[in-house]
Design an enzyme around this catalytic site. Sequence first.
Site, PDB file in Angstrom:
ATOM      1  N   GLU A 182       0.828  -1.204   0.000  1.00  0.00           N
ATOM      2  CA  GLU A 182       0.000   0.000   0.000  1.00  0.00           C
ATOM      3  C   GLU A 182       0.864   1.256   0.000  1.00  0.00           C
ATOM      4  O   GLU A 182       0.545   2.240  -0.671  1.00  0.00           O
ATOM      5  CB  GLU A 182      -0.920  -0.003   1.231  1.00  0.00           C
ATOM      6  CG  GLU A 182      -1.963   1.120   1.250  1.00  0.00           C
ATOM      7  CD  GLU A 182      -1.488   2.401   1.921  1.00  0.00           C
ATOM      8  OE1 GLU A 182      -2.233   3.401   1.888  1.00  0.00           O
ATOM      9  OE2 GLU A 182      -0.363   2.427   2.478  1.00  0.00           O
ATOM     10  N   HIS A 206       3.975   8.352   9.952  1.00  0.00           N
ATOM     11  CA  HIS A 206       5.250   8.097   9.267  1.00  0.00           C
ATOM     12  C   HIS A 206       6.441   8.588  10.083  1.00  0.00           C
ATOM     13  O   HIS A 206       7.439   9.050   9.541  1.00  0.00           O
ATOM     14  CB  HIS A 206       5.262   8.708   7.857  1.00  0.00           C
ATOM     15  CG  HIS A 206       4.499   7.901   6.869  1.00  0.00           C
ATOM     16  ND1 HIS A 206       4.734   7.961   5.501  1.00  0.00           N
ATOM     17  CD2 HIS A 206       3.502   6.997   7.016  1.00  0.00           C
ATOM     18  CE1 HIS A 206       3.910   7.142   4.874  1.00  0.00           C
ATOM     19  NE2 HIS A 206       3.143   6.544   5.778  1.00  0.00           N
TER      20      HIS A 206
END
Length: 332
Positions: free
Chosen positions: A195, A304
């Site tokens: 993904e 992230h």
Amino acid sequence: MSMNFSLLKELVGVYGPASNEKLIREYILNEIKDHVDEMEIDALGNLIARKKGNGKKVMISAHMDQIGLMVIDIDEKGFLRFTNVGGISPIVSLSQQVIFENGTIGVVYAEPIEDISKLKLENMYIDIGAFSKEEAEKKISIGDICIYKSEYIENENVVFTPYLDDRVGCFIAIEALKSIKNPVNDLYFVFSVQEEVGLRGAKTAAYRIEPDIGIALDVTSHGDTPKAKRFAIGLNKGAAIKVKDNSIICHPKVKDLLVSLAKDNRIPYQMEVLEFGGTDSGVIHINKEGVPSGVISIPTRYVHSTIEMASKDDIINCTKLLVKFLEDKLDI
């Protein structure tokens, strides 16, 4: 609803960067094998688990893969140069520990630079404590991928750890899968690959399954920290029901049903209009002739990075909402 957060701790700790999801796939397979009717691993590496029902065919997708750093060169002194696998920030990565699949640990650092805002990945390296190219090559090869190494921590309110994106989505899918005993709908739980590098696994899985309805489970951003970009999503305010992101404008029937179910079952929720990013729903909804799709998002700070943070109550409420949706006699 009580949830076993020790399972989430295990999930975030399993190595599985994009294109190398074998270990996390095996872990999830063993966790769910006694709770599903069928399982298969497709050609790209997605784990597809089915709970049979007579209603609509529903694809629920959460991605297994992590962002990481891929080695592209080893210099004469044993320092590793690297590129990104997914959305890697140079500043976030600076001074962070990383770990390779074989257990080799390194630290990410940079060449001297006057203006840190101009830092780029090409000016950075990984130091594994080797003193020559030959010594480094005994442990690491070109193309090897490392991931952030950081501790899982939780308190009564939140969890903070690397790789909530999207192991928390996998966690919610697993908990929902276990709790639904006699499904009304024909449920396909997809733990997707790649993904982070382009929604690739969900695309092939949707083609294989041909779902009537798609639901993605993934993290979203936040707007509740000091001077954050204006965004009406915050931690501990409920499940986020996506309206749009850069990959999809969610089907109004799916979105509206999620809202209705949240209201009817007194599940706290918030509406998400994200001006960037995307999820597996971005490719599910344009599969073949089109698939009405939506997203249940987990509000998450510091996505992230090595310390992604989410509210325990939000995670529980996202799970409750998913279960209510999957148990509904869907007319979409």
